[in-house]
Scaffold this motif. Sequence first.
Motif, short mmCIF file in Angstrom:
data_model
loop_
_atom_site.label_atom_id
_atom_site.label_comp_id
_atom_site.label_asym_id
_atom_site.label_seq_id
_atom_site.Cartn_x
_atom_site.Cartn_y
_atom_site.Cartn_z
N VAL A 11 12.75 18.25 3.63
CA VAL A 11 12.70 16.85 3.21
C VAL A 11 11.52 16.14 3.86
CG1 VAL A 11 14.04 14.73 2.93
CG2 VAL A 11 15.22 16.92 3.20
N LYS A 12 10.82 15.32 3.08
CA LYS A 12 9.68 14.57 3.61
C LYS A 12 9.72 13.13 3.11
CE LYS A 12 4.70 14.81 4.37
NZ LYS A 12 3.47 15.62 4.23
N LEU A 13 9.46 12.20 4.03
CA LEU A 13 9.36 10.78 3.69
C LEU A 13 7.93 10.40 3.32
CD1 LEU A 13 11.46 9.03 6.50
CD2 LEU A 13 12.08 9.19 4.08
N TRP A 14 7.80 9.57 2.30
CA TRP A 14 6.49 9.05 1.88
C TRP A 14 6.61 7.57 1.55
CZ3 TRP A 14 2.23 12.33 1.50
CH2 TRP A 14 2.48 13.71 1.38
N GLN A 15 5.51 6.85 1.71
CA GLN A 15 5.42 5.48 1.22
C GLN A 15 4.42 5.44 0.07
OE1 GLN A 15 5.32 2.19 4.34
NE2 GLN A 15 4.39 3.87 5.48
N VAL A 16 4.63 4.50 -0.86
CA VAL A 16 3.61 4.29 -1.89
C VAL A 16 2.58 3.31 -1.34
CG1 VAL A 16 5.24 4.72 -3.78
CG2 VAL A 16 4.83 2.37 -3.03
N PRO A 17 1.39 3.29 -1.90
CA PRO A 17 0.35 2.39 -1.40
C PRO A 17 0.73 0.91 -1.57
CG PRO A 17 -0.60 4.10 -2.79
CD PRO A 17 0.89 4.18 -2.97
N GLU A 18 0.33 0.12 -0.60
CA GLU A 18 0.50 -1.33 -0.70
C GLU A 18 -0.58 -1.89 -1.62
OE1 GLU A 18 1.86 -4.41 -0.99
OE2 GLU A 18 2.87 -3.90 0.90
N THR A 19 -0.21 -2.88 -2.41
CA THR A 19 -1.19 -3.49 -3.33
C THR A 19 -1.57 -4.90 -2.91
OG1 THR A 19 0.59 -4.28 -4.77
CG2 THR A 19 -0.35 -2.11 -5.28
N LEU A 20 -0.84 -5.47 -1.96
CA LEU A 20 -1.14 -6.83 -1.51
C LEU A 20 -2.09 -6.82 -0.31
CD1 LEU A 20 2.40 -8.50 -1.67
CD2 LEU A 20 0.50 -8.84 -3.26
N PRO A 21 -3.00 -7.78 -0.25
CA PRO A 21 -3.90 -7.85 0.91
C PRO A 21 -3.13 -8.20 2.18
CG PRO A 21 -4.59 -9.37 -0.85
CD PRO A 21 -3.26 -8.81 -1.24
N GLU A 22 -3.66 -7.82 3.34
CA GLU A 22 -3.03 -8.10 4.63
C GLU A 22 -2.79 -9.59 4.82
OE1 GLU A 22 -1.77 -6.23 6.96
OE2 GLU A 22 -2.24 -4.36 5.89
N GLU A 23 -3.72 -10.41 4.34
CA GLU A 23 -3.60 -11.86 4.49
C GLU A 23 -2.34 -12.38 3.79
OE1 GLU A 23 -6.06 -15.96 3.38
OE2 GLU A 23 -6.87 -14.00 2.82
N VAL A 24 -2.09 -11.87 2.60
CA VAL A 24 -0.92 -12.30 1.84
C VAL A 24 0.36 -11.79 2.50
CG1 VAL A 24 0.29 -12.09 -0.38
CG2 VAL A 24 -2.20 -12.42 -0.32
N PRO A 47 3.53 8.67 5.97
CA PRO A 47 2.30 8.87 5.18
C PRO A 47 2.35 8.24 3.80
CG PRO A 47 3.52 10.93 5.39
CD PRO A 47 4.16 9.95 6.32
N ILE A 48 1.17 7.88 3.30
CA ILE A 48 1.03 7.30 1.96
C ILE A 48 0.87 8.43 0.95
CG2 ILE A 48 -0.33 5.75 0.51
CD1 ILE A 48 1.01 4.36 2.87
N ILE A 49 1.66 8.38 -0.10
CA ILE A 49 1.63 9.45 -1.10
C ILE A 49 0.55 9.19 -2.16
CG2 ILE A 49 3.31 8.37 -2.68
CD1 ILE A 49 4.55 11.30 -2.89
N THR A 50 0.05 10.26 -2.74
CA THR A 50 -0.86 10.18 -3.88
C THR A 50 -0.18 10.89 -5.05
OG1 THR A 50 -1.97 12.26 -3.40
CG2 THR A 50 -2.86 10.28 -2.35
N PRO A 51 -0.57 10.59 -6.27
CA PRO A 51 0.07 11.26 -7.42
C PRO A 51 0.03 12.78 -7.33
CG PRO A 51 -1.19 9.39 -8.18
CD PRO A 51 -1.49 9.53 -6.71
N SER A 52 -1.06 13.35 -6.85
CA SER A 52 -1.17 14.81 -6.80
C SER A 52 -0.13 15.44 -5.87
CB SER A 52 -2.58 15.22 -6.35
OG SER A 52 -2.86 14.72 -5.07
#
Length: 203
Positions: A35-48, A61-66
Amino acid sequence: MAVKIYIIYYSMYGHVARLAEEIKKGADSVEGVEVKLWQVPETLPEEVLGKMGAPPKSDVPIITPSDLAEADGFLLGFPTRFGMMAAQFKAFMDSTGGLWGTQQLAGKPAGIFYSTASQGGGQETTALTAITQLVHHGMIFVPIGYTFGAGMFEIEKVKGGSPYGAGTYAGDGTRQPTELELGQALHQGKYFAGIAKKFKGTA
């Protein structure tokens, strides 16, 4: 050969991340499963994010489609936004067109878990509308049904989750997943891992 299960989530305030950790514990308890945990990429800027009071992201870790093609099964978690999955998770799913074109995810089992702010905030509509993502990829939705037993029928305590999958209520952001909600998440991980093993064994 181990069955690879990816738990992929988006969590702004940590509620879905907490469910993901408990789901991992449940899946890890099943022999022959990796089993492995992944996050999807954030789309909001740090400021927001800062203005929204979002805490820093974890080191998951951040996952990629591949990366998806390597897994045998998926558990997908996200908070709701107006009764549907958060835009960050939808953006990630939108980036999987290449996998859809080559049918690399077809036939793989997938489950769903989620959080909402309130009891009427989309516990079931969030899961129900997310199923479209699985359908177009040809993935097989694995709900928990009522396999959690008596916990599914608890009505004296406020409890997130449903037959679609584990869930929690965030309230104003300060409420954390309860022992009962975490128990359902643990169960989902264990139950899903067992199903994923069956799929792998008969492939």
